[in-house]
Scaffold this motif. Structure first.
Motif, PDB file in Angstrom:
ATOM      1  N   SER A 105      11.693  -9.093   5.654  1.00 36.38           N
ATOM      2  CA  SER A 105      13.003  -9.595   5.230  1.00 36.38           C
ATOM      3  C   SER A 105      13.953  -9.745   6.413  1.00 36.38           C
ATOM      4  CB  SER A 105      13.565  -8.658   4.164  1.00 36.38           C
ATOM      5  OG  SER A 105      14.889  -8.362   4.341  1.00 36.38           O
ATOM      6  N   ILE A 106      13.942  -8.786   7.337  1.00 40.46           N
ATOM      7  CA  ILE A 106      14.799  -8.856   8.527  1.00 40.46           C
ATOM      8  C   ILE A 106      14.406 -10.062   9.378  1.00 40.46           C
ATOM      9  CG2 ILE A 106      15.401  -7.713  10.694  1.00 40.46           C
ATOM     10  CD1 ILE A 106      15.061  -5.017   9.182  1.00 40.46           C
ATOM     11  N   GLU A 107      13.111 -10.238   9.598  1.00 36.08           N
ATOM     12  CA  GLU A 107      12.636 -11.350  10.434  1.00 36.08           C
ATOM     13  C   GLU A 107      13.045 -12.688   9.838  1.00 36.08           C
ATOM     14  OE1 GLU A 107      10.441 -14.532  12.011  1.00 36.08           O
ATOM     15  OE2 GLU A 107      10.040 -13.805   9.991  1.00 36.08           O
ATOM     16  N   ALA A 108      12.903 -12.839   8.539  1.00 34.88           N
ATOM     17  CA  ALA A 108      13.268 -14.105   7.883  1.00 34.88           C
ATOM     18  C   ALA A 108      14.787 -14.315   7.906  1.00 34.88           C
ATOM     19  CB  ALA A 108      12.747 -14.117   6.450  1.00 34.88           C
ATOM     20  N   ARG A 109      15.553 -13.262   7.692  1.00 36.85           N
ATOM     21  CA  ARG A 109      17.011 -13.365   7.624  1.00 36.85           C
ATOM     22  C   ARG A 109      17.637 -13.670   8.981  1.00 36.85           C
ATOM     23  NH1 ARG A 109      17.589  -8.848   5.260  1.00 36.85           N
ATOM     24  NH2 ARG A 109      18.605  -7.563   6.797  1.00 36.85           N
ATOM     25  N   TYR A 110      17.063 -13.153  10.043  1.00 36.92           N
ATOM     26  CA  TYR A 110      17.652 -13.322  11.368  1.00 36.92           C
ATOM     27  C   TYR A 110      17.028 -14.454  12.182  1.00 36.92           C
ATOM     28  CZ  TYR A 110      20.757  -9.471  10.774  1.00 36.92           C
ATOM     29  OH  TYR A 110      21.784  -8.681  10.320  1.00 36.92           O
ATOM     30  N   ARG A 111      16.102 -15.167  11.590  1.00 37.37           N
ATOM     31  CA  ARG A 111      15.522 -16.345  12.235  1.00 37.37           C
ATOM     32  C   ARG A 111      16.622 -17.380  12.415  1.00 37.37           C
ATOM     33  NH1 ARG A 111      11.254 -18.111   8.342  1.00 37.37           N
ATOM     34  NH2 ARG A 111      10.438 -16.057   8.809  1.00 37.37           N
ATOM     35  N   PHE A 112      16.631 -18.079  13.550  1.00 38.16           N
ATOM     36  CA  PHE A 112      17.708 -19.038  13.810  1.00 38.16           C
ATOM     37  C   PHE A 112      17.651 -20.205  12.830  1.00 38.16           C
ATOM     38  CE2 PHE A 112      19.746 -22.589  16.114  1.00 38.16           C
ATOM     39  CZ  PHE A 112      21.011 -22.055  16.217  1.00 38.16           C
ATOM     40  N   PHE A 113      16.510 -20.838  12.707  1.00 38.35           N
ATOM     41  CA  PHE A 113      16.384 -21.955  11.766  1.00 38.35           C
ATOM     42  C   PHE A 113      15.832 -21.428  10.453  1.00 38.35           C
ATOM     43  CE2 PHE A 113      16.283 -24.483  15.715  1.00 38.35           C
ATOM     44  CZ  PHE A 113      17.317 -25.343  15.415  1.00 38.35           C
ATOM     45  N   ASN A 114      16.652 -21.522   9.420  1.00 36.94           N
ATOM     46  CA  ASN A 114      16.204 -21.134   8.086  1.00 36.94           C
ATOM     47  C   ASN A 114      16.909 -22.026   7.059  1.00 36.94           C
ATOM     48  OD1 ASN A 114      18.794 -19.947   7.562  1.00 36.94           O
ATOM     49  ND2 ASN A 114      18.119 -18.047   8.523  1.00 36.94           N
ATOM     50  N   TYR A 115      16.705 -21.759   5.803  1.00 41.34           N
ATOM     51  CA  TYR A 115      17.234 -22.597   4.729  1.00 41.34           C
ATOM     52  C   TYR A 115      18.760 -22.726   4.754  1.00 41.34           C
ATOM     53  CZ  TYR A 115      18.626 -18.352   2.307  1.00 41.34           C
ATOM     54  OH  TYR A 115      19.225 -17.167   1.972  1.00 41.34           O
ATOM     55  N   LYS A 116      19.454 -21.792   5.358  1.00 41.17           N
ATOM     56  CA  LYS A 116      20.920 -21.808   5.363  1.00 41.17           C
ATOM     57  C   LYS A 116      21.476 -23.002   6.137  1.00 41.17           C
ATOM     58  CE  LYS A 116      20.989 -16.882   4.843  1.00 41.17           C
ATOM     59  NZ  LYS A 116      21.053 -15.610   5.503  1.00 41.17           N
ATOM     60  N   TRP A 117      20.664 -23.557   7.028  1.00 41.09           N
ATOM     61  CA  TRP A 117      21.100 -24.749   7.758  1.00 41.09           C
ATOM     62  C   TRP A 117      21.359 -25.907   6.813  1.00 41.09           C
ATOM     63  CZ3 TRP A 117      22.744 -25.623  12.543  1.00 41.09           C
ATOM     64  CH2 TRP A 117      22.555 -24.620  13.474  1.00 41.09           C
ATOM     65  N   LEU A 118      20.623 -25.991   5.715  1.00 42.51           N
ATOM     66  CA  LEU A 118      20.839 -27.068   4.749  1.00 42.51           C
ATOM     67  C   LEU A 118      22.228 -26.970   4.130  1.00 42.51           C
ATOM     68  CD1 LEU A 118      17.358 -27.102   2.989  1.00 42.51           C
ATOM     69  CD2 LEU A 118      18.214 -28.683   4.731  1.00 42.51           C
ATOM     70  N   VAL A 179      17.677  -8.526  17.309  1.00 41.29           N
ATOM     71  CA  VAL A 179      17.192  -7.980  16.036  1.00 41.29           C
ATOM     72  C   VAL A 179      15.998  -8.798  15.553  1.00 41.29           C
ATOM     73  CG1 VAL A 179      17.779  -7.597  13.606  1.00 41.29           C
ATOM     74  CG2 VAL A 179      19.435  -7.031  15.392  1.00 41.29           C
ATOM     75  N   TRP A 180      16.107 -10.121  15.613  1.00 34.39           N
ATOM     76  CA  TRP A 180      15.013 -10.983  15.165  1.00 34.39           C
ATOM     77  C   TRP A 180      13.763 -10.767  16.024  1.00 34.39           C
ATOM     78  CZ3 TRP A 180      12.623 -15.033  17.892  1.00 34.39           C
ATOM     79  CH2 TRP A 180      11.661 -15.722  17.149  1.00 34.39           C
ATOM     80  N   LYS A 181      13.932 -10.722  17.352  1.00 36.49           N
ATOM     81  CA  LYS A 181      12.799 -10.573  18.270  1.00 36.49           C
ATOM     82  C   LYS A 181      12.082  -9.250  18.000  1.00 36.49           C
ATOM     83  CE  LYS A 181      13.458  -9.148  22.269  1.00 36.49           C
ATOM     84  NZ  LYS A 181      13.625  -8.422  23.422  1.00 36.49           N
ATOM     85  N   ASP A 182      12.835  -8.161  17.876  1.00 38.53           N
ATOM     86  CA  ASP A 182      12.216  -6.860  17.635  1.00 38.53           C
ATOM     87  C   ASP A 182      11.555  -6.800  16.259  1.00 38.53           C
ATOM     88  OD1 ASP A 182      12.938  -6.038  20.136  1.00 38.53           O
ATOM     89  OD2 ASP A 182      14.580  -4.746  19.485  1.00 38.53           O
ATOM     90  N   SER A 183      12.174  -7.441  15.260  1.00 37.10           N
ATOM     91  CA  SER A 183      11.557  -7.450  13.933  1.00 37.10           C
ATOM     92  C   SER A 183      10.248  -8.234  13.959  1.00 37.10           C
ATOM     93  CB  SER A 183      12.506  -8.003  12.885  1.00 37.10           C
ATOM     94  OG  SER A 183      12.746  -9.389  13.102  1.00 37.10           O
ATOM     95  N   LYS A 184      10.214  -9.323  14.740  1.00 34.24           N
ATOM     96  CA  LYS A 184       8.986 -10.113  14.865  1.00 34.24           C
ATOM     97  C   LYS A 184       7.887  -9.309  15.553  1.00 34.24           C
ATOM     98  CE  LYS A 184       7.707 -14.847  15.799  1.00 34.24           C
ATOM     99  NZ  LYS A 184       7.129 -15.046  14.500  1.00 34.24           N
ATOM    100  N   ILE A 185       8.247  -8.564  16.611  1.00 40.14           N
ATOM    101  CA  ILE A 185       7.271  -7.716  17.308  1.00 40.14           C
ATOM    102  C   ILE A 185       6.761  -6.622  16.379  1.00 40.14           C
ATOM    103  CG2 ILE A 185       7.011  -6.023  19.167  1.00 40.14           C
ATOM    104  CD1 ILE A 185       9.021  -7.777  20.785  1.00 40.14           C
TER     105      ILE A 185
END
Length: 192
Positions: A105-118, A179-185
């Protein structure tokens, strides 16, 4: 908050889950406060544009003015609903779920490109359409021919949006990227 990651025996970065969760909670709290402020700003702007351009009985308001007002009101109402929903979502997050589910959930939420861009694209495009209708009024920037006037207004608007997007990216890179990078790792370590 400082990143407390360490290297494991294999020379691979090991993310401290507790540190990641604490940093995420702090970032979620900041984001929730920002979204709540934006909610109130957009709510006020929604009411303002509805009263000024839609509900206003002034006979001097042209059809283009009313269309522009509808666009502005639609953009701000959409923003109001989006910011309210996102703020509530962040306030109700459950950090007690399994570590794997939480990190996903953290990785998806803090990803730069996600559905919120729409959502953001809808808001800025609708405001751009409102500017188009607003500047079709011959009295605005009357010294310019209509096509040039519309081009200049849109060019200035989209330039401002581009600068705002760059600033947003810079803020994401500074605050959310770690946060995103560490969650991905950590996600790779948990799934691997």
């Amino acid at each position: 908050m400082m990143n407390e990651n360490t290297w494991n025996d294999n020379g691979r970065l090991k993310v401290n889950p507790e540190d990641l969760i604490n940093r995420t909670k702090a970032e979620d709290l900041k984001n929730s406060k920002t979204l709540k402020s934006l909610y109130y700003l957009y709510l006020g702007m929604s009411v303002f544009y509805i009263l000024l351009f839609v509900a206003n009985p002034d006979p001097d308001l042209t059809g283009n003015d009313r269309l522009a007002g509808l666009c502005y009101a639609a953009a701000f109402v959409a923003g109001t609903l989006i910011f309210r929903r996102e703020s509530r979502f962040l306030r109700k997050l459950d950090y007690t779920v399994s570590l794997l589910e939480l990190v996903r959930s953290i990785e998806a939420r803090y990803r730069f490109f996600n559905y919120k861009w729409l959502y953001l694209l809808f808001i800025v495009s609708t405001i751009g359409a409102g500017l188009f209708f607003s500047f079709r009024n011959p009295a605005r920037l009357a010294m310019l021919p209509q096509p040039e006037k519309l081009f200049i207004v849109q060019a200035v608007y989209w330039s401002v949006i581009s600068v705002a997007a760059f600033i947003g990216y810079s803020l994401w890179k500074k605050r959310s990227y770690p946060v995103w990078k560490d969650s991905k790792i950590l996600l790779g370590e948990l799934e691997g």
